[in-house]
Write a protein that holds these residues in place. Structure first.
Motif, PDB file in Angstrom:
ATOM      1  N   GLY A   1      -1.259 -13.477   6.918  1.00 61.85           N
ATOM      2  CA  GLY A   1      -1.465 -12.034   6.852  1.00 61.85           C
ATOM      3  C   GLY A   1      -2.074 -11.434   8.098  1.00 61.85           C
ATOM      4  O   GLY A   1      -2.041 -10.214   8.291  1.00 61.85           O
ATOM      5  N   LEU A   2      -2.640 -12.271   8.963  1.00 63.99           N
ATOM      6  CA  LEU A   2      -3.283 -11.774  10.182  1.00 63.99           C
ATOM      7  C   LEU A   2      -2.338 -11.760  11.382  1.00 63.99           C
ATOM      8  O   LEU A   2      -2.713 -11.277  12.453  1.00 63.99           O
ATOM      9  CB  LEU A   2      -4.514 -12.620  10.506  1.00 63.99           C
ATOM     10  CG  LEU A   2      -5.598 -12.653   9.429  1.00 63.99           C
ATOM     11  CD1 LEU A   2      -6.749 -13.545   9.875  1.00 63.99           C
ATOM     12  CD2 LEU A   2      -6.110 -11.248   9.107  1.00 63.99           C
ATOM     13  N   GLN A   3      -1.111 -12.257  11.193  1.00 64.80           N
ATOM     14  CA  GLN A   3      -0.150 -12.252  12.287  1.00 64.80           C
ATOM     15  C   GLN A   3       0.396 -10.836  12.488  1.00 64.80           C
ATOM     16  O   GLN A   3       0.482 -10.053  11.544  1.00 64.80           O
ATOM     17  CB  GLN A   3       0.971 -13.238  12.000  1.00 64.80           C
ATOM     18  CG  GLN A   3       0.485 -14.651  11.721  1.00 64.80           C
ATOM     19  CD  GLN A   3      -0.563 -15.118  12.718  1.00 64.80           C
ATOM     20  OE1 GLN A   3      -0.294 -15.205  13.908  1.00 64.80           O
ATOM     21  NE2 GLN A   3      -1.763 -15.425  12.227  1.00 64.80           N
TER      22      GLN A   3
ATOM     23  N   ALA B   1      -1.900  -5.492   6.981  1.00 60.76           N
ATOM     24  CA  ALA B   1      -2.076  -4.043   7.026  1.00 60.76           C
ATOM     25  C   ALA B   1      -0.847  -3.328   6.479  1.00 60.76           C
ATOM     26  O   ALA B   1      -0.960  -2.309   5.775  1.00 60.76           O
ATOM     27  CB  ALA B   1      -2.366  -3.590   8.458  1.00 60.76           C
ATOM     28  N   HIS B   2       0.339  -3.840   6.789  1.00 63.16           N
ATOM     29  CA  HIS B   2       1.575  -3.247   6.267  1.00 63.16           C
ATOM     30  C   HIS B   2       1.623  -3.350   4.748  1.00 63.16           C
ATOM     31  O   HIS B   2       2.006  -2.395   4.059  1.00 63.16           O
ATOM     32  CB  HIS B   2       2.792  -3.958   6.869  1.00 63.16           C
ATOM     33  CG  HIS B   2       2.975  -3.752   8.332  1.00 63.16           C
ATOM     34  ND1 HIS B   2       3.722  -2.714   8.864  1.00 63.16           N
ATOM     35  CD2 HIS B   2       2.511  -4.455   9.403  1.00 63.16           C
ATOM     36  CE1 HIS B   2       3.717  -2.795  10.183  1.00 63.16           C
ATOM     37  NE2 HIS B   2       2.989  -3.840  10.534  1.00 63.16           N
ATOM     38  N   VAL B   3       1.230  -4.522   4.222  1.00 61.55           N
ATOM     39  CA  VAL B   3       1.268  -4.732   2.775  1.00 61.55           C
ATOM     40  C   VAL B   3       0.257  -3.831   2.074  1.00 61.55           C
ATOM     41  O   VAL B   3       0.565  -3.187   1.062  1.00 61.55           O
ATOM     42  CB  VAL B   3       1.007  -6.213   2.446  1.00 61.55           C
ATOM     43  CG1 VAL B   3       0.902  -6.434   0.944  1.00 61.55           C
ATOM     44  CG2 VAL B   3       2.115  -7.092   3.033  1.00 61.55           C
ATOM     45  N   LEU B   4      -0.954  -3.755   2.608  1.00 61.83           N
ATOM     46  CA  LEU B   4      -1.979  -2.894   2.010  1.00 61.83           C
ATOM     47  C   LEU B   4      -1.557  -1.430   2.022  1.00 61.83           C
ATOM     48  O   LEU B   4      -1.829  -0.684   1.067  1.00 61.83           O
ATOM     49  CB  LEU B   4      -3.303  -3.065   2.752  1.00 61.83           C
ATOM     50  CG  LEU B   4      -4.021  -4.406   2.538  1.00 61.83           C
ATOM     51  CD1 LEU B   4      -5.154  -4.572   3.547  1.00 61.83           C
ATOM     52  CD2 LEU B   4      -4.564  -4.509   1.114  1.00 61.83           C
ATOM     53  N   GLU B   5      -0.892  -1.012   3.071  1.00 61.81           N
ATOM     54  CA  GLU B   5      -0.429   0.370   3.156  1.00 61.81           C
ATOM     55  C   GLU B   5       0.554   0.696   2.042  1.00 61.81           C
ATOM     56  O   GLU B   5       0.548   1.794   1.493  1.00 61.81           O
ATOM     57  CB  GLU B   5       0.231   0.598   4.518  1.00 61.81           C
ATOM     58  CG  GLU B   5       0.700   2.017   4.759  1.00 61.81           C
ATOM     59  CD  GLU B   5       1.304   2.179   6.134  1.00 61.81           C
ATOM     60  OE1 GLU B   5       0.711   2.893   6.959  1.00 61.81           O
ATOM     61  OE2 GLU B   5       2.377   1.572   6.399  1.00 61.81           O
ATOM     62  N   ARG B   6       1.397  -0.264   1.695  1.00 66.65           N
ATOM     63  CA  ARG B   6       2.355  -0.066   0.602  1.00 66.65           C
ATOM     64  C   ARG B   6       1.674  -0.106  -0.768  1.00 66.65           C
ATOM     65  O   ARG B   6       2.043   0.621  -1.683  1.00 66.65           O
ATOM     66  CB  ARG B   6       3.414  -1.164   0.645  1.00 66.65           C
ATOM     67  CG  ARG B   6       4.377  -1.077   1.811  1.00 66.65           C
ATOM     68  CD  ARG B   6       5.320   0.095   1.643  1.00 66.65           C
ATOM     69  NE  ARG B   6       6.256   0.185   2.727  1.00 66.65           N
ATOM     70  CZ  ARG B   6       7.579   0.171   2.596  1.00 66.65           C
ATOM     71  NH1 ARG B   6       8.109   0.033   1.405  1.00 66.65           N
ATOM     72  NH2 ARG B   6       8.349   0.298   3.650  1.00 66.65           N
ATOM     73  N   LEU B   7       0.709  -1.005  -0.888  1.00 70.70           N
ATOM     74  CA  LEU B   7       0.117  -1.262  -2.198  1.00 70.70           C
ATOM     75  C   LEU B   7      -0.948  -0.246  -2.578  1.00 70.70           C
ATOM     76  O   LEU B   7      -1.048   0.148  -3.756  1.00 70.70           O
ATOM     77  CB  LEU B   7      -0.479  -2.671  -2.201  1.00 70.70           C
ATOM     78  CG  LEU B   7      -1.058  -3.183  -3.518  1.00 70.70           C
ATOM     79  CD1 LEU B   7       0.008  -3.202  -4.605  1.00 70.70           C
ATOM     80  CD2 LEU B   7      -1.666  -4.566  -3.327  1.00 70.70           C
ATOM     81  N   GLN B   8      -1.754   0.191  -1.637  1.00 70.61           N
ATOM     82  CA  GLN B   8      -2.921   1.015  -1.955  1.00 70.61           C
ATOM     83  C   GLN B   8      -2.598   2.271  -2.762  1.00 70.61           C
ATOM     84  O   GLN B   8      -3.318   2.581  -3.720  1.00 70.61           O
ATOM     85  CB  GLN B   8      -3.663   1.390  -0.665  1.00 70.61           C
ATOM     86  CG  GLN B   8      -4.968   2.140  -0.925  1.00 70.61           C
ATOM     87  CD  GLN B   8      -5.748   2.396   0.356  1.00 70.61           C
ATOM     88  OE1 GLN B   8      -5.349   1.962   1.446  1.00 70.61           O
ATOM     89  NE2 GLN B   8      -6.848   3.100   0.235  1.00 70.61           N
ATOM     90  N   PRO B   9      -1.527   3.022  -2.453  1.00 69.37           N
ATOM     91  CA  PRO B   9      -1.252   4.224  -3.241  1.00 69.37           C
ATOM     92  C   PRO B   9      -0.835   3.949  -4.682  1.00 69.37           C
ATOM     93  O   PRO B   9      -0.790   4.872  -5.498  1.00 69.37           O
ATOM     94  CB  PRO B   9      -0.102   4.890  -2.469  1.00 69.37           C
ATOM     95  CG  PRO B   9      -0.134   4.295  -1.112  1.00 69.37           C
ATOM     96  CD  PRO B   9      -0.605   2.893  -1.319  1.00 69.37           C
ATOM     97  N   GLN B  10      -0.547   2.683  -4.998  1.00 67.79           N
ATOM     98  CA  GLN B  10      -0.032   2.356  -6.326  1.00 67.79           C
ATOM     99  C   GLN B  10      -1.106   1.888  -7.301  1.00 67.79           C
ATOM    100  O   GLN B  10      -0.839   1.773  -8.495  1.00 67.79           O
ATOM    101  CB  GLN B  10       1.029   1.252  -6.211  1.00 67.79           C
ATOM    102  CG  GLN B  10       2.177   1.574  -5.273  1.00 67.79           C
ATOM    103  CD  GLN B  10       3.269   0.536  -5.346  1.00 67.79           C
ATOM    104  OE1 GLN B  10       3.707   0.126  -6.431  1.00 67.79           O
ATOM    105  NE2 GLN B  10       3.741   0.071  -4.192  1.00 67.79           N
ATOM    106  N   VAL B  11      -2.306   1.592  -6.787  1.00 67.75           N
ATOM    107  CA  VAL B  11      -3.336   0.963  -7.611  1.00 67.75           C
ATOM    108  C   VAL B  11      -4.677   1.666  -7.423  1.00 67.75           C
ATOM    109  O   VAL B  11      -4.815   2.554  -6.584  1.00 67.75           O
ATOM    110  CB  VAL B  11      -3.480  -0.535  -7.260  1.00 67.75           C
ATOM    111  CG1 VAL B  11      -2.172  -1.278  -7.534  1.00 67.75           C
ATOM    112  CG2 VAL B  11      -3.884  -0.716  -5.797  1.00 67.75           C
ATOM    113  N   GLY B  12      -5.660   1.229  -8.201  1.00 70.47           N
ATOM    114  CA  GLY B  12      -7.021   1.708  -8.016  1.00 70.47           C
ATOM    115  C   GLY B  12      -7.751   0.792  -7.048  1.00 70.47           C
ATOM    116  O   GLY B  12      -7.575   0.889  -5.842  1.00 70.47           O
TER     117      GLY B  12
END
Length: 207
Positions: A28-30, A39-50
């Protein structure tokens, strides 16, 4: 019964593997297109969850720099994704846990909504994705009370995530909308990482 709201779902990014096919580095740090893959994954996931959690077993301080709690597996044996999911289930304080891998930067922007709706309609405790006939068990939504079952499965030598999932009150949701196949792309090697082209904005699931 209505589908759970965003605030009722905790997101978990699974970044706890050995990264063997990337040379033993923290996957995940690459860097992908100038930013860490995580960072890309968190950007996608964050708006979907608490709340959000990151499962990692190496370079914990660097993972913590993303600003979310970092949880490690309960042992040092790298028992696979179910061990990371178990750690997330133990730490989860909401009604549901949504799990995604750290190497899928184009995960669907409506993943949580679609899996939550499937669980509600099937009255299931767990739902996982299927795309183009291929199970994607790491993309799953599940109830925290399944932690004891996961722990027992691991203690008895079980490792295969999908097998454990099918032992629960589960449903498999087929993702067959345009763009879904691209949304589930995963990057297992540095060559795949470096060869991934920038995204096209054509589809809202992966734009």
């Amino acid at each position: 019964m209505s589908a759970p709201a965003r605030e009722q779902i905790t997101g978990l990014v699974l970044a706890g593997g050995r990264g063997s096919r990337m040379g033993g580095v923290a996957k995940g740090l690459q860097v992908l297109h100038g930013r860490p893959l995580l960072a890309h994954v968190l950007e996608r996931l964050q708006p979907q969850v608490g709340p959000l959690l990151i499962n990692a077993n190496q370079e914990l301080e660097r993972h913590a720099q993303f600003g979310w709690p970092v949880i490690a597996d309960n042992n040092d044996d790298y028992l696979g994704p179910l061990a990371g999911i178990l750690a997330g289930l133990r730490a989860c304080e909401s009604d549901w846990l949504l799990c995604v891998p750290c190497d899928s930067p184009r995960l669907p922007r409506d993943l949580a909504a679609r899996l939550a709706r499937a669980c509600t309609e099937a009255q299931a405790d767990l739902a996982y994705a299927v795309c183009e006939g291929q199970a994607q068990p790491v993309f799953c939504l599940l109830r925290p009370h399944l932690a004891d079952s996961a722990a027992q499965f691991l203690a008895e030598g079980g490792r295969k995530l999908e097998r454990w999932q099918q032992m629960q009150a589960h449903c498999a949701l087929h993702f067959d909308q345009p763009g879904d196949a691209a949304a589930f792309i995963n990057l297992n090697s540095l060559s795949e990482l470096h060869g991934l082209n920038p995204e096209s904005p054509e589809n809202p699931n992966h734009g």
